[in-house]
Design a protein around this motif. Structure first.
Motif, PDB file in Angstrom:
ATOM      1  N   SER A   1      15.319  16.684 -16.080  1.00  0.00           N
ATOM      2  CA  SER A   1      15.254  15.385 -16.753  1.00  0.00           C
ATOM      3  C   SER A   1      15.079  14.274 -15.712  1.00  0.00           C
ATOM      4  N   ASP A   2      15.804  14.372 -14.605  1.00  0.00           N
ATOM      5  CA  ASP A   2      15.660  13.403 -13.514  1.00  0.00           C
ATOM      6  C   ASP A   2      14.282  13.520 -12.871  1.00  0.00           C
ATOM      7  N   ARG A   3      13.821  14.738 -12.701  1.00  0.00           N
ATOM      8  CA  ARG A   3      12.493  14.946 -12.108  1.00  0.00           C
ATOM      9  C   ARG A   3      11.412  14.361 -13.012  1.00  0.00           C
ATOM     10  N   ARG A   4      11.596  14.443 -14.297  1.00  0.00           N
ATOM     11  CA  ARG A   4      10.648  13.846 -15.244  1.00  0.00           C
ATOM     12  C   ARG A   4      10.621  12.329 -15.049  1.00  0.00           C
ATOM     13  N   GLN A   5      11.799  11.716 -14.830  1.00  0.00           N
ATOM     14  CA  GLN A   5      11.845  10.268 -14.555  1.00  0.00           C
ATOM     15  C   GLN A   5      11.081   9.933 -13.280  1.00  0.00           C
TER      16      GLN A   5
ATOM     17  N   ASN B   1       0.809  -1.219   0.000  1.00  0.00           N
ATOM     18  CA  ASN B   1       0.000   0.000   0.000  1.00  0.00           C
ATOM     19  C   ASN B   1       0.842   1.269   0.000  1.00  0.00           C
ATOM     20  N   ILE B   2       2.152   1.133   0.287  1.00  0.00           N
ATOM     21  CA  ILE B   2       3.061   2.280   0.249  1.00  0.00           C
ATOM     22  C   ILE B   2       4.246   1.929  -0.647  1.00  0.00           C
ATOM     23  N   PHE B   3       4.596   2.854  -1.500  1.00  0.00           N
ATOM     24  CA  PHE B   3       5.724   2.685  -2.419  1.00  0.00           C
ATOM     25  C   PHE B   3       6.826   3.652  -2.003  1.00  0.00           C
ATOM     26  N   ILE B   4       8.066   3.168  -1.954  1.00  0.00           N
ATOM     27  CA  ILE B   4       9.211   4.015  -1.632  1.00  0.00           C
ATOM     28  C   ILE B   4      10.082   4.145  -2.874  1.00  0.00           C
ATOM     29  N   LEU B   5      10.262   5.390  -3.323  1.00  0.00           N
ATOM     30  CA  LEU B   5      11.120   5.679  -4.466  1.00  0.00           C
ATOM     31  C   LEU B   5      12.414   6.291  -3.936  1.00  0.00           C
ATOM     32  N   ASN B   6      13.514   5.626  -4.181  1.00  0.00           N
ATOM     33  CA  ASN B   6      14.821   6.078  -3.711  1.00  0.00           C
ATOM     34  C   ASN B   6      15.559   6.775  -4.848  1.00  0.00           C
ATOM     35  N   THR B   7      15.839   8.069  -4.689  1.00  0.00           N
ATOM     36  CA  THR B   7      16.561   8.803  -5.735  1.00  0.00           C
ATOM     37  C   THR B   7      18.018   9.058  -5.368  1.00  0.00           C
TER      38      THR B   7
ATOM     39  N   SER C   1      12.196  19.583  -6.412  1.00  0.00           N
ATOM     40  CA  SER C   1      11.575  18.352  -6.919  1.00  0.00           C
ATOM     41  C   SER C   1      10.137  18.225  -6.436  1.00  0.00           C
ATOM     42  N   ALA C   2       9.879  18.582  -5.180  1.00  0.00           N
ATOM     43  CA  ALA C   2       8.509  18.532  -4.658  1.00  0.00           C
ATOM     44  C   ALA C   2       7.597  19.461  -5.454  1.00  0.00           C
ATOM     45  N   GLU C   3       8.071  20.649  -5.750  1.00  0.00           N
ATOM     46  CA  GLU C   3       7.288  21.611  -6.540  1.00  0.00           C
ATOM     47  C   GLU C   3       7.017  21.071  -7.947  1.00  0.00           C
ATOM     48  N   TYR C   4       8.015  20.477  -8.554  1.00  0.00           N
ATOM     49  CA  TYR C   4       7.887  19.904  -9.895  1.00  0.00           C
ATOM     50  C   TYR C   4       6.807  18.818  -9.913  1.00  0.00           C
TER      51      TYR C   4
END
Length: 165
Positions: free
Chosen positions: A61-65, A3-9, A90-93
């Motif tokens: 470009s990274d934010r688009r990913q 139910n929760i996804f973690i995206l590691n950048t 990134s949060a704003e994007y």
């Protein structure tokens, strides 16, 4: 599906010390997050790594990913582990494009490898926040003991903490 996804950048939370070069680097793995998550036996989260950069190197470009990854996910509750220097950008994007999910950006001022406390606390707070029953969608940040909408929190670079606006 969890139910929760973690995206590691990447970012400081993930950094490790290279003994040969004598410097910190962002590894292309999820070891720090997996180590923190091992303390939460009841919480199932999928962790996906993407980008693996210091946030000063992250561009649109990274934010688009990031955006494409988030948009492709079924989960409505997402944690993004991100470096602190450009977390707000990134949060704003992401906020301009995603309105139907609850996303929390978090990270750490010190690498998990050096100090487990801050990184563990920030990720645990973000996960706890996402488990509220009637959680409103939006983009949040969780740093320095604060969880707030992304536009209401910023990094105080003089003090090395995040503060509410």
């Amino acid at each position: 599906m969890s139910n929760i996804f973690i995206l590691n950048t990447g970012g400081t939370l993930n950094k490790r010390y290279n003994l040969i070069k004598g410097s910190l680097f962002v590894p292309s793995d999820n070891i720090a997050i997996e180590a923190i998550m091992a303390n939460f036996a009841s919480q199932e989260c999928e962790i996906k790594g993407l980008i693996y950069k210091d946030s000063l190197e992250i561009d649109d470009s990274d934010r688009r990913q990031m955006l494409e990854c988030i948009a492709s996910r079924e989960e409505k509750r997402i944690v993004i582990v991100h470096g602190t220097d450009t977390m707000s950008e990134s949060a704003e994007y992401i906020a301009k494009e995603i309105a139907d999910k609850t996303i929390i950006f978090t990270g750490a001022m010190k690498p998990y490898e050096i100090d487990h406390g801050e990184a563990s606390c920030n990720l645990a707070m973000a996960l706890g926040f996402l488990q509220q029953p009637k959680l409103p969608s939006g983009i949040y940040m969780c740093m320095s003991g604060i969880i707030a909408p992304h536009a209401n929190i910023k990094k105080d670079k003089q003090r090395g903490v995040f503060t509410r606006l």
